[in-house]
Design a protein around this motif. Structure first.
Motif, PDB file in Angstrom:
ATOM      1  N   VAL A 232       0.840  -1.202   0.000  1.00  0.00           N
ATOM      2  CA  VAL A 232       0.000   0.000   0.000  1.00  0.00           C
ATOM      3  C   VAL A 232       0.871   1.246   0.000  1.00  0.00           C
ATOM      4  CG1 VAL A 232      -1.623   1.328   1.400  1.00  0.00           C
ATOM      5  CG2 VAL A 232      -1.975  -1.137   1.106  1.00  0.00           C
ATOM      6  N   GLY A 233       1.886   1.261   0.852  1.00  0.00           N
ATOM      7  CA  GLY A 233       2.760   2.422   0.945  1.00  0.00           C
ATOM      8  C   GLY A 233       3.511   2.705  -0.336  1.00  0.00           C
ATOM      9  N   ARG A 236       1.074   4.320  -2.760  1.00  0.00           N
ATOM     10  CA  ARG A 236       0.811   5.703  -2.351  1.00  0.00           C
ATOM     11  C   ARG A 236       1.947   6.611  -2.796  1.00  0.00           C
ATOM     12  NH1 ARG A 236       3.337   8.378   1.348  1.00  0.00           N
ATOM     13  NH2 ARG A 236       2.431  10.261   2.310  1.00  0.00           N
ATOM     14  N   ASP A 237       3.182   6.210  -2.498  1.00  0.00           N
ATOM     15  CA  ASP A 237       4.343   7.039  -2.848  1.00  0.00           C
ATOM     16  C   ASP A 237       4.481   7.180  -4.358  1.00  0.00           C
ATOM     17  OD1 ASP A 237       4.825   7.177  -0.145  1.00  0.00           O
ATOM     18  OD2 ASP A 237       6.456   5.698  -0.155  1.00  0.00           O
ATOM     19  N   LEU A 240       1.875   9.735  -5.676  1.00  0.00           N
ATOM     20  CA  LEU A 240       2.252  11.098  -5.301  1.00  0.00           C
ATOM     21  C   LEU A 240       3.420  11.597  -6.154  1.00  0.00           C
ATOM     22  CD1 LEU A 240       1.969  10.909  -1.400  1.00  0.00           C
ATOM     23  CD2 LEU A 240       0.404  12.044  -3.006  1.00  0.00           C
ATOM     24  N   GLY A 262      -3.570   1.809  -1.916  1.00  0.00           N
ATOM     25  CA  GLY A 262      -2.501   2.796  -1.823  1.00  0.00           C
ATOM     26  C   GLY A 262      -2.845   4.090  -2.525  1.00  0.00           C
ATOM     27  N   CYS A 263      -3.514   3.981  -3.682  1.00  0.00           N
ATOM     28  CA  CYS A 263      -3.947   5.187  -4.401  1.00  0.00           C
ATOM     29  C   CYS A 263      -4.955   5.980  -3.575  1.00  0.00           C
ATOM     30  CB  CYS A 263      -4.554   4.801  -5.747  1.00  0.00           C
ATOM     31  SG  CYS A 263      -3.366   4.208  -6.962  1.00  0.00           S
ATOM     32  N   HIS A 265      -5.161   6.081  -0.379  1.00  0.00           N
ATOM     33  CA  HIS A 265      -4.402   6.757   0.682  1.00  0.00           C
ATOM     34  C   HIS A 265      -3.775   8.042   0.139  1.00  0.00           C
ATOM     35  CE1 HIS A 265      -4.341   4.127   4.264  1.00  0.00           C
ATOM     36  NE2 HIS A 265      -4.529   3.137   3.402  1.00  0.00           N
ATOM     37  N   ALA A 266      -3.233   7.973  -1.078  1.00  0.00           N
ATOM     38  CA  ALA A 266      -2.606   9.155  -1.673  1.00  0.00           C
ATOM     39  C   ALA A 266      -3.614  10.268  -1.891  1.00  0.00           C
ATOM     40  CB  ALA A 266      -1.937   8.776  -2.996  1.00  0.00           C
ATOM     41  N   ARG A 268      -5.924  11.142  -0.097  1.00  0.00           N
ATOM     42  CA  ARG A 268      -6.229  11.843   1.154  1.00  0.00           C
ATOM     43  C   ARG A 268      -5.158  12.873   1.508  1.00  0.00           C
ATOM     44  NH1 ARG A 268     -10.340   9.524   4.059  1.00  0.00           N
ATOM     45  NH2 ARG A 268     -11.097   7.504   3.303  1.00  0.00           N
ATOM     46  N   GLU A 269      -4.074  12.873   0.726  1.00  0.00           N
ATOM     47  CA  GLU A 269      -2.999  13.841   0.944  1.00  0.00           C
ATOM     48  C   GLU A 269      -3.384  15.183   0.311  1.00  0.00           C
ATOM     49  OE1 GLU A 269      -0.002  13.047   2.436  1.00  0.00           O
ATOM     50  OE2 GLU A 269      -0.504  10.933   2.763  1.00  0.00           O
ATOM     51  N   GLN A 275      -7.560  16.121  -8.330  1.00  0.00           N
ATOM     52  CA  GLN A 275      -7.554  14.723  -7.907  1.00  0.00           C
ATOM     53  C   GLN A 275      -7.739  13.814  -9.110  1.00  0.00           C
ATOM     54  OE1 GLN A 275     -10.794  12.635  -5.434  1.00  0.00           O
ATOM     55  NE2 GLN A 275      -9.263  13.244  -3.908  1.00  0.00           N
TER      56      GLN A 275
END
Length: 335
Positions: A232-233, A236-237, A240, A262-263, A265-266, A268-269, A275
């Motif tokens: 997931v991480g 996400r990275d 981003l 993971g996407c 989660h991203a 939510r940044e 978006q």
């Protein structure tokens, strides 16, 4: 009337001893890794074991030779904790329990050496059949066992170097449908987040993304591809990072359920721009309750399990015929 010949029985320890010109005790010591055997004799016995395709059975070596079955099926998946693997195991359990079988399961973690070790462990316990989600590039190391009558069904990935039944999802077609959905929404810069490129399903999904873009007259920009993502991480990275490009993607296809998470989660940044729209491969429990609501390509995992159980049962019943490749369609679920 067609008469199906039974496969030849597996080699016995006595046959190994006769071929090697040694005693049963010597063979037992070699296959159990015990001391007290000269190195030259050990090598000779090991060569005969390899040549005859002998597999040592721990504890009940005459069980199958007596015409009985263990009523156990070995099932090796990539990660029991993964939603796809868990659902597949449940489907197989439901289908095989009706036939009086139990499952012996383990995770491979995309490790080819671990696969071969666990396969050997399953065979040593005389499982009646094997369902394999292979991590290895080739599975011909199982050829002697298949010739000796071990039914093997590969799932999720087409076997290489081994002619056995398999059940797969239409990964290329499903990804193409998901990418075409984004194209219909007006997106032209569509990123792709994928798993390890050594995994056949990951390559098939990347190919589906390319096919959809090419059919729309667009270039499949390698700058928008991020693969080798396992967590997931990492997803996400990766997203981003893509959104910080001078010409960022307006949409992304996530080719695995954990990458879709993971996407999300991203998203939510605090993003540097608008978006992006996300489409993911494989549904995730409660996905329809999350925001933003995410379109997915759903795999009918239950159908995969049922088909694998049926193919295995056919082989266990000693039915002949050519190997079968069952392809289960993937469904686009628009949210």
């Amino acid at each position: 009337m067609t008469i199906h010949q039974q496969p030849p029985p597996r080699a016995t320890m006595r046959e190994v001893a006769t071929a090697a010109g040694v005693s049963l005790k010597t063979v037992s010591r070699v296959v159990n890794g015990e001391p007290g055997v000269r190195e030259a004799v050990r090598r000779k016995v090991e060569a005969v074991v390899e040549d005859l395709g002998y597999r040592h059975h721990r504890g009940a070596s005459d069980l199958r030779r007596g015409g009985q079955r263990t009523r156990a099926i070995g099932v090796l998946v990539q990660d029991i904790a993964n939603d796809y693997s868990a659902r597949l195991l449940r489907s197989l359990e439901d289908a095989t329990r009706e036939r009086g079988f139990v499952l012996l399961t383990a995770s491979l973690d995309e490790d080819a050496d671990r696969e071969r070790q666990l396969v050997a462990e399953m065979i040593a316990r005389r499982v009646d059949g094997l369902v394999l989600m292979a991590a290895s590039e080739r599975q011909d190391y199982l050829a002697a066992d298949v010739r000796a009558g071990l039914p093997v069904v590969c799932v999720d990935r087409v076997p290489r170097g081994l002619a056995v039944d398999c059940v797969t999802i239409d990964n290329t077609g499903g990804t193409r449908a998901g990418t075409e959905h984004l194209l219909r929404h007006g997106h032209r810069r569509i990123a792709f987040l994928g798993d390890l490129p050594t995994i056949p399903t990951a390559r098939e999904r990347l190919e589906g993304w390319r096919q959809a873009l090419t059919a729309a007259g667009l270039e499949a920009d390698p700058a928008l591809v991020r693969d080798g993502l396992r967590t997931v991480g990492a997803a996400r990275d990766a997203l981003l990072e893509l959104l910080r490009l001078p010409d960022p993607p307006t949409a992304v296809f996530a080719a695995r359920n954990v990458l879709t998470v993971g996407c999300l989660h991203a998203l939510r940044e605090e993003l540097p721009g608008p978006q992006p729209e996300v489409v993911g491969f494989d549904d995730v429990e409660l996905m329809d309750l999350l925001e933003p609501r995410t379109t997915v390509v759903r795999q009918d995992v239950e159908a995969v399990g049922r088909a694998a159980a049926e193919l295995l049962e056919r082989r266990l019943a000693a039915h002949g015929g050519p190997v079968q490749h069952v392809v289960v369609p993937a469904e686009l679920v628009v949210r």
